[in-house]
Design a protein around this motif. Sequence first.
Motif, PDB file in Angstrom:
ATOM      1  N   GLU A  16     -69.602  27.592  41.623  1.00 39.04           N
ATOM      2  CA  GLU A  16     -68.668  27.760  42.743  1.00 39.04           C
ATOM      3  C   GLU A  16     -68.895  29.142  43.339  1.00 39.04           C
ATOM      4  N   SER A  17     -69.393  29.166  44.584  1.00 35.82           N
ATOM      5  CA  SER A  17     -69.666  30.474  45.195  1.00 35.82           C
ATOM      6  C   SER A  17     -69.409  30.493  46.700  1.00 35.82           C
ATOM      7  N   GLU A  50     -71.273  23.592  36.478  1.00 33.49           N
ATOM      8  CA  GLU A  50     -71.272  23.646  37.935  1.00 33.49           C
ATOM      9  C   GLU A  50     -71.119  25.074  38.431  1.00 33.49           C
ATOM     10  N   VAL A  56     -68.117  26.624  34.152  1.00 36.24           N
ATOM     11  CA  VAL A  56     -68.135  26.917  35.586  1.00 36.24           C
ATOM     12  C   VAL A  56     -68.677  28.322  35.813  1.00 36.24           C
ATOM     13  N   THR A  78     -76.282  33.521  44.594  1.00 35.09           N
ATOM     14  CA  THR A  78     -75.855  32.116  44.634  1.00 35.09           C
ATOM     15  C   THR A  78     -76.983  31.197  44.196  1.00 35.09           C
ATOM     16  N   GLN A 137     -68.775  31.007  38.611  1.00 38.49           N
ATOM     17  CA  GLN A 137     -68.087  31.306  39.870  1.00 38.49           C
ATOM     18  C   GLN A 137     -68.430  32.716  40.317  1.00 38.49           C
ATOM     19  N   GLU A 151     -67.951  35.622  43.680  1.00 42.68           N
ATOM     20  CA  GLU A 151     -67.341  35.977  44.959  1.00 42.68           C
ATOM     21  C   GLU A 151     -67.576  37.460  45.232  1.00 42.68           C
TER      22      GLU A 151
END
Length: 386
Positions: free
Chosen positions: A252-253, A250, A289, A228, A291, A293
Amino acid sequence: MKLTGREKSELFFEGVVTVILLLLLNLSIVVLINSTIAHNPGLQSGIFQIKRSITIGPNNYQLWSYENIFIGLMLIADGFVLYWRLIRRYKQMQLRHIISELHYIAAGHFDHRIDFNLTGDTQRVVESVNALVDSAIHSMDEEREIERSKDALITNVSHDIRTPLTSIIGYLGLIENKQYQSEEDLIKYAHIAYLKATQMKSLVEDLFEYTKSRQTETPLAINRLNLTAMLEQLAASFELEANKKHLKIEVESGTQPIYIEADAEKLGRVFSNLITNAFKYGTGAKNVVLQAEQRGEEVVIHVTNDGQRIPAESLGRLFERFYRVEESRSKATGGSGLGLAIAQSIVDHHGGYIYAQSDDEQTSFVIHLPVKHDHPLTKKQSDMIN
């Protein structure tokens, strides 16, 4: 396996000769035994007593006769010997056929395979030979592919280096021969030569990095890292360039940091290449973006832009060396064509896999990485449907 007429004749004569030899042997044994018994009264008396003691039925019928029993045993033994001799000769013929097939393959008929249906060890020999030939052909094909790949690599590198080098020599030649009208022209020519030299340096660096990433024996500097935080740092480092291109970048995590075991420097190169790729070729994009996960023992990272769709026929070739989507090949955006190939090699070296997805809404480069470096992942075809 079919026997030839000559081989069938060989088997027939083998059987005839064996039978004749066995009959002569049997006759010799019978003569010797009869001679021994005739000259030994005690042995004759013993055999007579045995014959009288073995009877069948209420009438005491005497069935036993040493001559008949001995002859019966000898016939059984002869049958085994005859069978063994014929089988041995038949297996020799099978081996002869296998050797003949091998010579045929060795003569250059590499698409030929031994199609005999035999039994036992001989069949295993045939299967092993076919497997060995398949393996050898596969290795030869791989070597030819490697040679073609090397030739293509040299051709592409030569072409990509020659183009800027020609410009450098041309503009430096103008300066050398004082073919400029003003100091502004001199600065302009020198600047163009500098840009072309920088382009060449970038190509050489990418080529060097690609070569290193392909060397699987090169060890990775594996450490536990905060994925992250890495993505956030990368987004911050590209923010100025993104602003120049009127893009928003940007991350997103989620709220919890994601940790994995990886080589931070190599992994940073992967994300940098993907972000740079999005900047160069994401025509019409407004957002990039990053991202991430975690899904059990793997981490999935998306590098997504909302730019122009990549044609479906190009998706499967994006990670080939020097491949560029035709619409994106221009002087303004044309890079070395090695960025995605480098990214794929590094991801593979980490035990993961990477692929691209694209539709009218967005284009994503998806990376699957194991949380633990010593637990490599297996590609899931269901994940890779574009």
